[in-house]
Design a protein around this motif. Structure first.
Motif, PDB file in Angstrom:
ATOM      1  N   PHE A 151      -4.248   1.276   7.917  1.00 64.47           N
ATOM      2  CA  PHE A 151      -2.829   1.239   7.571  1.00 64.47           C
ATOM      3  C   PHE A 151      -1.965   1.288   8.832  1.00 64.47           C
ATOM      4  N   SER A 191       0.823  -1.209   0.000  1.00 61.21           N
ATOM      5  CA  SER A 191       0.000   0.000   0.000  1.00 61.21           C
ATOM      6  C   SER A 191       0.857   1.258   0.000  1.00 61.21           C
ATOM      7  N   GLY A 241      -3.451  -4.651  -0.124  1.00 61.79           N
ATOM      8  CA  GLY A 241      -2.555  -3.512   0.016  1.00 61.79           C
ATOM      9  C   GLY A 241      -2.801  -2.459  -1.052  1.00 61.79           C
ATOM     10  N   SER A 267      -4.143   1.363  -0.611  1.00 60.77           N
ATOM     11  CA  SER A 267      -3.477   2.591  -1.054  1.00 60.77           C
ATOM     12  C   SER A 267      -4.432   3.453  -1.873  1.00 60.77           C
TER      13      SER A 267
END
Lengths: 429, 428
Positions: free
Chosen positions: B184, B69, B162, B166
């Motif tokens: 996160f 991410s 991931g 992001s």
């Protein structure tokens, strides 16, 4: 960017820019055409479809947990109870109607051509039906991580609901610190949820290819010729499905003052996915996404009702089972008395509960039903014939059957939400 | 009591790396001296192995989610292509080196099959088909993948999650952005916790290393010295040649200081050597990449677990040597066509069996079949194979060690080419 990448990127870009509806329709139509043209060799591309199904299945368990925990943590227990009772009552009622429709249609069919059966090779099949108590007990997981690992949906739902209810006690708690942790916890789950919705959207971008492959394989491997002796049966089942959709689903939408056309416009994607993939559970991530993003149903309602429906609502199977059983009885020259009709009715109803959580239920259920009718299941030929019929017509009947189940889940969820004022219709046309 | 405390503080005061090296040498010597009886201390080694394996799945999942991410998907794709090309390219070299060295040594030529009444039973499972291998990368239930420790499935899921994370972290909706940041941060914290645990496990490592190596040397050391010296020597020389020619060559090509690389990756390489498990070594090699080498998480969190499952240079060298050993023993004369077949089949088999546990055996069977030797039907083939199996632990040590060195080399050169090495940490 060099020429090679451009050459590669152009079709990809074109693909991604075309609207999803158009791509899905194209995949479906092309799948039928190419499947019929190529024939059995088309299985070579079956992995493309398997990728799609595996991707969907991957999301089922995490999405159920996340949406249930966050959905229920914002409800009070009274509301949850009402939702539960309403949706289960709806599923039961529609199943009863489905069986009655099935039995009525099955009676139209007085096909006594036993020649069909002689052409079919009997296969041996042993089935052990689980006991009712075990099914109910299995809902309580011995170890929640084991339930997650084995993908035992009802057990996962049970545990997630408990966590959700536990959390709901700390919602609007007087203690500021506790309140803060509650918000943090819910935000964490919401964040994960948002990630999964994103992943669903990516998977949907791939859907046309997957659906193309699944449809092509189905049409390539099941020749029209092998289906032709059962033509009447298939038409009959399809008619029964249509009657059920109109009399039950459309009628209940109408009663709750929901416009049928706009319901279809909102819910077409999961219904279409169910039709092609033939898995209610695999369609679940898409139904949940649709309920959240398109239909404006509150999370508290759909997070419970949709997984529940995927597990226990089997209207399509009930219809198909009732008709197939009568078809077998008629063809074997067995006349059913009124009492036997009642037995048959109960048998279909009970076996649809007894097969909760089992995959590929059609085959298991038909054996259970024949068994309870007092037809000698030990006699290999009867079982063999029943099994062979199911195998031959399964795909063609299972497609609309799954589609019916998923439509039923969505209709039930929508009307329950509407009845509780949990349906946001602001963006409904 | 006071005495023990003194012992403890003495133990902890010595640098971990020195302690591990000490454990290694002491273990080897004591193992050879005491012989097979040394097995009683095996539990000490198993503790180490179990501790490492315990944290493999969480470490891989959390670091990969955080790693994936923090970079853009297109860069992720570039790294993926680079590392896979690297793994394929080095495997190709590995077969060739294995074949050359073992022909030079003429392994198995002087050995006849002396005890034909000894009939080892070798059961072999079929290798999976290519499309199944690829399809199997997609988990049908991520929790099932975690519980069965299927690394490739975990990698797939973690990368997807991931990348999703992001994207969501850059969402327009402020509420969603905030929630994604919490996700996160929690995952990053979890991965830090596990690195802390790796650090503690490494404190115990010297004892585990001592026990593991003593047991292997105690039980198989003598066998190596007796009849299997030439095979063992051939395989180890091939390992060394591969390390120097391919790994060190590539490192200097990418202007990475080879001696610094060795110094930094020592802990991971020794762990691989004694534990004989690439995936078990993952927590250590990830820790080394993060803390010692300063490689960006978004690179090593992906390349190392992938390497642990698909990079099999050591296994491939071993395959080549074994194939020649068995062929020589049963008196099969190999032509260039045979050699070529071995090369192609080994590389393909190493891709086809990615993520399959104990793939080495399946691969060997594939290779032997391709040159017309049948391990199930032919007794002399299975006897020759059983002889190799007898010293498998010793060969496996080098094999795993080479695999892990290869993973780290690939990670370093990909990081160097992407300019993702933190100079300050590297030069420490």
């Amino acid at each position: 960017m060099n020429k090679f990448t451009k050459l590669f990127m152009y079709p990809l870009d074109l693909y991604l820019r075309t609207s999803l509806v158009l791509r899905l329709a194209l995949g479906f139509v092309l799948g039928i055409a190419i499947g019929l043209m190529v024939g059995e060799d088309i299985v070579a591309i079956s992995f493309l479809g398997n990728i799609f199904i595996r991707l969907l299945n991957m999301l089922v368990v995490p999405i159920i947990i996340l949406s249930l925990i966050t959905g229920i943590s914002h409800l009070n227990i009274r509301t949850l109870e009402t939702i539960g009772i309403k949706i289960i009552f709806y599923f039961m009622l529609t199943s009863v109607i489905a069986i009655i429709i099935g039995l009525l249609f099955g009676n139209i069919l007085t096909l006594t051509d036993s020649a069909i059966f002689e052409s079919i090779q009997a296969e041996e099949l042993i089935i052990k039906s689980p006991s009712m108590i075990d099914i109910l007990l299995d809902i309580i997981p011995l170890n929640p991580f084991e339930a997650l690992n084995s993908g035992n949906i009802l057990a996962i739902m049970f545990f997630s609901i408990l966590i959700g209810i536990g959390l709901s006690y700390f919602n609007e708690n007087d203690d500021k610190g506790v309140q803060q942790y509650f918000t943090l916890f819910i935000k964490f789950f919401d964040g994960c949820n948002a990630v999964f919705y994103k992943i669903i959207i990516w998977i949907l971008e791939y859907a046309p290819i997957g659906i193309f492959s699944i449809v092509a394989v189905n049409f390539g491997t099941y020749s029209i010729k092998s289906l032709s002796p059962f033509f009447v049966l298939i038409v009959l089942v399809y008619d029964a499905y249509i009657v059920h959709i109109i009399c039950v689903y459309f009628a209940s939408l109408f009663i709750f003052k929901i416009r049928i056309a706009s319901f279809i416009a909102k819910a077409w994607l999961p219904i279409f996915t169910a039709f092609t993939t033939r898995t209610s559970l695999g369609t679940l991530p898409i139904s949940i996404e649709t309920a959240e993003k398109n239909m404006g149903i509150s999370k508290g309602v759909y997070s419970f009702a949709l997984p529940m429906g995927a597990m226990i609502n089997k209207d399509g199977v009930a219809i198909y089972l009732a008709i197939c059983t009568l078809f077998i009885c008629n063809s074997l020259g067995i006349d059913l008395s009124l009492q036997q009709y009642v037995t048959l009715f109960l048998a279909v109803f009970l076996s649809s509960i007894a097969t909760i959580g089992l995959p590929n239920t059609g085959i298991i259920m038909i054996v259970m039903v024949l068994n309870s009718l007092g037809l000698d299941v030990a006699e290999e030929t009867t079982i063999g014939i029943a099994y062979s019929i199911i195998v031959i017509v399964d795909v063609i009947l299972d497609m609309p059957s799954t589609c019916l189940n998923v439509t039923g889940d969505l209709v039930g969820t929508t009307i329950v939400a509407k009845s509780m004022g949990e349906l946001d219709q602001s963006d409904w046309v | 009591m006071g005495k023990f405390r003194w012992l403890f503080s003495w133990y902890f005061k010595i640098d971990v790396l020195k302690r591990i090296l000490l454990g290694l040498f002491l273990g080897a010597i004591i193992g050879v001296v005491i012989g097979p009886e040394i097995v009683v201390i095996k539990p000490l080694g198993d503790i180490f192995l179990r501790l490492l394996k315990m944290i493999v799945v969480p470490v891989v999942m959390f670091t990969l989610i955080v790693g994936a991410s923090s970079i853009s998907p297109s860069k992720m794709g570039k790294i993926g292509i680079k590392i896979i090309v690297y793994y394929l390219f080095t495997s190709l070299f590995a077969v060739v080196i294995g074949l050359i060295v073992s022909s030079l040594f003429g392994v198995g030529r002087n050995l006849g099959i002396d005890n034909p009444n000894h009939n080892p039973v070798v059961t072999v499972t079929e290798g999976p088909s290519f499309s199944d291998t690829f399809l199997n990368i997609i988990p049908t239930n991520p929790f099932e993948a975690l519980s069965s420790g299927n690394i490739l499935q975990i990698i797939f899921f973690a990368i997807l999650f991931g990348i999703g994370l992001s994207v969501v972290r850059h969402s327009d909706d402020k509420k969603i952005r905030e929630a994604a940041d919490i996700v996160f941060n929690i995952f990053e914290l979890c991965s830090e916790v596990f690195f802390k645990i790796v650090y503690w496990i490494l404190e115990y490592a010297p004892i585990g290393v001592f026990a593991l190596i003593a047991v292997v040397f105690g039980t198989q050391g003598v066998k190596v010295l007796n009849s299997m010296l030439s095979v063992t020597a051939a395989i180890y020389i091939a390992f060394l040649a591969h390390t120097i020619l391919v790994y060190f060559g590539l490192l200097s090509l990418f202007k990475v200081n080879v001696s610094a690389f060795i110094k930094k990756s020592k802990e991971a390489i020794i762990t691989a050597f004694v534990t004989r498990s690439s995936s078990g070594t993952l927590p250590v090699s990830m820790d080394v990449s993060e803390k010692e080498m300063g490689i960006s998480k978004s690179i090593y969190s992906f390349t190392l677990p992938v390497g642990a499952t698909i990079n099999m240079d050591g296994t491939i060298i071993y395959l080549g040597v074994c194939a020649l050993f068995i062929a020589n023993m049963v008196g099969l004369d190999l032509t260039y066509v045979h050699y070529f077949t071995i090369i192609v089949v080994s590389v393909l088999a190493s891709i086809g069996t990615a993520g399959v546990p104990s793939a080495g055996l399946i691969m060997l069977v594939m290779v032997l079949n391709s040159i017309g030797l049948d391990i199930n039907a032919d007794i002399s083939v299975s006897l020759a194979y059983a002889m190799i199996l007898g010293i498998d632990a010793i060969l496996d040590m080098g094999r795993t060690c080479l695999n892990v060195t290869g993973d780290l080399t690939g990670t370093v050169i990909v990081a160097a080419s992407e300019d993702e090495i933190n100079k300050d940490i590297w030069e420490q």
